[in-house]
Design a protein around this motif. Sequence first.
Motif, PDB file in Angstrom:
ATOM      1  N   GLU A   1      39.304  -3.581 -21.648  1.00 27.95           N
ATOM      2  CA  GLU A   1      39.972  -2.481 -22.360  1.00 27.95           C
ATOM      3  C   GLU A   1      38.962  -1.423 -22.779  1.00 27.95           C
ATOM      4  OE1 GLU A   1      42.898  -1.675 -26.209  1.00 27.95           O
ATOM      5  OE2 GLU A   1      42.263  -3.717 -25.716  1.00 27.95           O
ATOM      6  N   ALA A   2      37.816  -1.856 -23.309  1.00 30.18           N
ATOM      7  CA  ALA A   2      36.791  -0.901 -23.752  1.00 30.18           C
ATOM      8  C   ALA A   2      36.237  -0.105 -22.574  1.00 30.18           C
ATOM      9  CB  ALA A   2      35.666  -1.647 -24.470  1.00 30.18           C
ATOM     10  N   TYR A   3      36.051  -0.771 -21.453  1.00 30.04           N
ATOM     11  CA  TYR A   3      35.558  -0.097 -20.234  1.00 30.04           C
ATOM     12  C   TYR A   3      36.510   1.014 -19.802  1.00 30.04           C
ATOM     13  CZ  TYR A   3      35.811   0.204 -15.071  1.00 30.04           C
ATOM     14  OH  TYR A   3      35.962   0.628 -13.775  1.00 30.04           O
ATOM     15  N   LEU A   4      37.795   0.712 -19.734  1.00 30.29           N
ATOM     16  CA  LEU A   4      38.766   1.707 -19.281  1.00 30.29           C
ATOM     17  C   LEU A   4      38.950   2.819 -20.307  1.00 30.29           C
ATOM     18  CD1 LEU A   4      41.403  -0.631 -17.605  1.00 30.29           C
ATOM     19  CD2 LEU A   4      39.859   0.973 -16.458  1.00 30.29           C
ATOM     20  N   ARG A   5      38.925   2.478 -21.582  1.00 28.98           N
ATOM     21  CA  ARG A   5      39.043   3.520 -22.607  1.00 28.98           C
ATOM     22  C   ARG A   5      37.842   4.463 -22.551  1.00 28.98           C
ATOM     23  NH1 ARG A   5      43.262   3.090 -25.772  1.00 28.98           N
ATOM     24  NH2 ARG A   5      44.265   1.067 -26.122  1.00 28.98           N
ATOM     25  N   ALA A   6      36.664   3.916 -22.303  1.00 32.25           N
ATOM     26  CA  ALA A   6      35.470   4.768 -22.206  1.00 32.25           C
ATOM     27  C   ALA A   6      35.586   5.717 -21.017  1.00 32.25           C
ATOM     28  CB  ALA A   6      34.217   3.903 -22.076  1.00 32.25           C
ATOM     29  N   ARG A   7      36.105   5.219 -19.882  1.00 35.85           N
ATOM     30  CA  ARG A   7      36.299   6.080 -18.712  1.00 35.85           C
ATOM     31  C   ARG A   7      37.342   7.162 -19.015  1.00 35.85           C
ATOM     32  NH1 ARG A   7      33.808   4.495 -13.746  1.00 35.85           N
ATOM     33  NH2 ARG A   7      32.159   3.055 -14.351  1.00 35.85           N
ATOM     34  N   GLY A   8      38.405   6.779 -19.715  1.00 35.80           N
ATOM     35  CA  GLY A   8      39.428   7.745 -20.082  1.00 35.80           C
ATOM     36  C   GLY A   8      38.895   8.800 -21.030  1.00 35.80           C
ATOM     37  N   ASP A   9      38.076   8.393 -22.000  1.00 34.42           N
ATOM     38  CA  ASP A   9      37.479   9.343 -22.943  1.00 34.42           C
ATOM     39  C   ASP A   9      36.621  10.358 -22.196  1.00 34.42           C
ATOM     40  OD1 ASP A   9      38.679   8.084 -25.069  1.00 34.42           O
ATOM     41  OD2 ASP A   9      36.868   6.967 -25.667  1.00 34.42           O
ATOM     42  N   ARG A  10      35.881   9.878 -21.211  1.00 31.97           N
ATOM     43  CA  ARG A  10      35.012  10.774 -20.449  1.00 31.97           C
ATOM     44  C   ARG A  10      35.832  11.838 -19.709  1.00 31.97           C
ATOM     45  NH1 ARG A  10      31.479   8.284 -15.662  1.00 31.97           N
ATOM     46  NH2 ARG A  10      33.535   8.318 -14.675  1.00 31.97           N
ATOM     47  N   MET A  11      36.941  11.400 -19.109  1.00 33.96           N
ATOM     48  CA  MET A  11      37.788  12.358 -18.394  1.00 33.96           C
ATOM     49  C   MET A  11      38.375  13.379 -19.363  1.00 33.96           C
ATOM     50  SD  MET A  11      41.303  11.768 -16.215  1.00 33.96           S
ATOM     51  CE  MET A  11      40.522  10.850 -14.892  1.00 33.96           C
ATOM     52  N   ARG A  12      38.889  12.918 -20.506  1.00 32.97           N
ATOM     53  CA  ARG A  12      39.498  13.843 -21.463  1.00 32.97           C
ATOM     54  C   ARG A  12      38.474  14.833 -22.008  1.00 32.97           C
ATOM     55  NH1 ARG A  12      41.982   9.096 -22.613  1.00 32.97           N
ATOM     56  NH2 ARG A  12      40.645   8.641 -24.394  1.00 32.97           N
ATOM     57  N   ASP A  13      37.257  14.350 -22.254  1.00 31.79           N
ATOM     58  CA  ASP A  13      36.216  15.242 -22.753  1.00 31.79           C
ATOM     59  C   ASP A  13      35.877  16.319 -21.730  1.00 31.79           C
ATOM     60  OD1 ASP A  13      36.089  13.811 -25.089  1.00 31.79           O
ATOM     61  OD2 ASP A  13      34.272  12.695 -24.561  1.00 31.79           O
ATOM     62  N   ARG A  14      35.837  15.944 -20.462  1.00 31.66           N
ATOM     63  CA  ARG A  14      35.498  16.912 -19.415  1.00 31.66           C
ATOM     64  C   ARG A  14      36.594  17.980 -19.284  1.00 31.66           C
ATOM     65  NH1 ARG A  14      34.231  13.272 -14.332  1.00 31.66           N
ATOM     66  NH2 ARG A  14      34.050  15.306 -13.295  1.00 31.66           N
TER      67      ARG A  14
END
Length: 215
Positions: free
Chosen positions: A75-88
Amino acid sequence: MTTTLFERLARPASAAPPSPQRRPSAARERILSTAGRLFYDEGIHAVGVERVLTEAGVTRVTFYRHFPSKDALIEAYLRARGDRMRDRIAAVHGAVDADPRRTLDAIAETLVDDRSGAGFRGCEFVNAAAEYADAAHPARAVTVLQRGWLMDVTSEALHQLGHPQPRRLARQLLMLRTGAAVASDLDDGEDIGEVFLEAWRAVLAAGLAAGVARH
């Protein structure tokens, strides 16, 4: 009150309350970075906790202090990837809610930018969904949340551009993006990113033109 596009960009793709703030932990970041690399390169099911411990250089006690289970790590791995996309996407959009067309371009361009890196294996969310069919599993749940967030942002941008059926056109665009992510992993053509952007812009232009014609 209507939610603005920028508010949607800033909102985490989660219905859960924010977790308490923790002090930065080098060990946690090392575990998460190692797991992220292994999960993406080899598949989530194929990588066990012991492998992560060995490559991250941490003890089992340290691991479980930060992640109570492998599912929590996923869950933490996927949330981190999602955060990166949203930030970009939010960084491209900027602090002022004024250019929905640029936001749509950014949603497409994040996929092409990811593909330009070494070792691209498609979309991590598509990959995770393929491994976990159970809707209750964190991998599937976070993927659904991320997909929902992309759908909301895309739909809102299209609404601001005046499309009468923004969610329908958003579905078409995101289906195209998902297909391109899979093709990028399976096909070896160097121009896949270029072909995808051409298709995205063509579908978007045709959809907006058709929307105007229906008014």
